[in-house]
Design a protein around this motif. Structure first.
Motif, short mmCIF file in Angstrom:
data_model
loop_
_atom_site.label_atom_id
_atom_site.label_comp_id
_atom_site.label_asym_id
_atom_site.label_seq_id
_atom_site.Cartn_x
_atom_site.Cartn_y
_atom_site.Cartn_z
N GLY A 1 0.83 -1.19 0.00
CA GLY A 1 0.00 0.00 0.00
C GLY A 1 0.86 1.24 0.00
O GLY A 1 2.09 1.16 0.11
N PHE A 2 0.21 2.38 -0.12
CA PHE A 2 0.96 3.64 -0.05
C PHE A 2 0.07 4.76 0.44
O PHE A 2 -1.15 4.68 0.38
CB PHE A 2 1.60 4.00 -1.40
CG PHE A 2 0.64 4.21 -2.54
CD1 PHE A 2 0.01 5.44 -2.73
CD2 PHE A 2 0.38 3.19 -3.43
CE1 PHE A 2 -0.87 5.63 -3.79
CE2 PHE A 2 -0.49 3.37 -4.50
CZ PHE A 2 -1.12 4.60 -4.67
N CYS A 3 0.72 5.80 0.95
CA CYS A 3 0.05 7.03 1.37
C CYS A 3 0.65 8.18 0.58
O CYS A 3 1.88 8.32 0.52
CB CYS A 3 0.26 7.27 2.87
SG CYS A 3 -0.57 8.76 3.47
N THR A 4 -0.22 9.00 0.00
CA THR A 4 0.25 10.14 -0.78
C THR A 4 0.78 11.23 0.15
O THR A 4 0.17 11.55 1.17
CB THR A 4 -0.86 10.69 -1.68
OG1 THR A 4 -2.01 11.00 -0.87
CG2 THR A 4 -1.26 9.69 -2.75
N LEU A 5 1.93 11.78 -0.21
CA LEU A 5 2.58 12.82 0.59
C LEU A 5 2.32 14.21 0.04
O LEU A 5 2.74 15.21 0.63
CB LEU A 5 4.09 12.55 0.64
CG LEU A 5 4.48 11.20 1.25
CD1 LEU A 5 5.98 10.99 1.15
CD2 LEU A 5 4.00 11.10 2.70
N CYS A 6 1.63 14.29 -1.10
CA CYS A 6 1.26 15.55 -1.71
C CYS A 6 0.02 15.32 -2.58
O CYS A 6 -0.39 14.18 -2.77
CB CYS A 6 2.42 16.13 -2.55
SG CYS A 6 2.94 15.06 -3.90
#
Length: 187
Positions: free
Chosen positions: A120-125
């Motif tokens: 998974g991933f989390c957007t930083l912008c």
């Protein structure tokens, strides 16, 4: 291209080496012979792209059950994400452990994640574009996942109040995954 083994066995960070001049840059994003020398070449059957418009969005933690387990080669074409991968190989000494890597258009890093991991991933912008190759076709019947905020895994996400899909809000915990006694193909 520089290949760096990560803490979880079988996961590799890949640093791309762009050539720049007054026109811009050129970089090789895939090189079969270099990856093969590290034992990480796969027969890629799909390449996917996700576009996420808001910072603080989490996608994941996703995987495919056998016989559809997949390896992934992930990179960010625009924006930046914290990419997270959790070891779900039941015979692994790091089962249930996670690691992460920031992937961005600026750092030009990629991550190779073998079969047997949730991802998974989390957007930083805002406005992030993530591209990833997979070595098996997607199977809705074998789709699986682990809840993003499972306390037994304790991923340190860069947000406590993420934007989530309904599907991701309702994924099972690691304990529920274990009790299902279903396998993830790791070959």
């Amino acid at each position: 291209m520089k290949i760096i083994p990560r803490r979880l066995e079988g996961v590799f960070e890949i640093r791309l080496s762009p050539l720049s001049d007054h026109r811009g840059l050129f970089m090789r994003t895939y090189d079969e012979s270099i990856l093969s020398s590290y034992g990480i070449h796969r027969h890629w059957v799909q390449e996917n792209q996700s576009v996420t418009i808001r910072k603080g969005t989490i996608r994941g933690l996703h995987f495919q059950y056998s016989p559809s387990s997949e390896s992934k080669l992930v990179r960010v074409a625009a924006g930046a994400v914290l990419d997270v991968f959790v070891d779900l190989r039941k015979d692994s000494p790091t089962f249930g452990e996670w690691d992460s890597l920031e992937l961005s258009e600026d750092n030009r890093a990629m991550i190779y994640i073998p079969r047997g991991f949730a991802h998974g991933f989390c957007t930083l912008c805002d406005h992030c574009t993530v591209q990833y190759k997979v070595d098996r076709e997607f199977s809705a019947a074998n789709d699986g996942g682990i809840r993003w905020n499972d306390p037994s895994i304790a991923v340190r996400w860069p947000t406590e109040t993420p934007i989530l899909s309904d599907k991701d809000k309702n994924l099972p915990t690691l304990d529920m995954f274990i009790s299902q006694n279903k396998e993830l193909d790791t070959a």
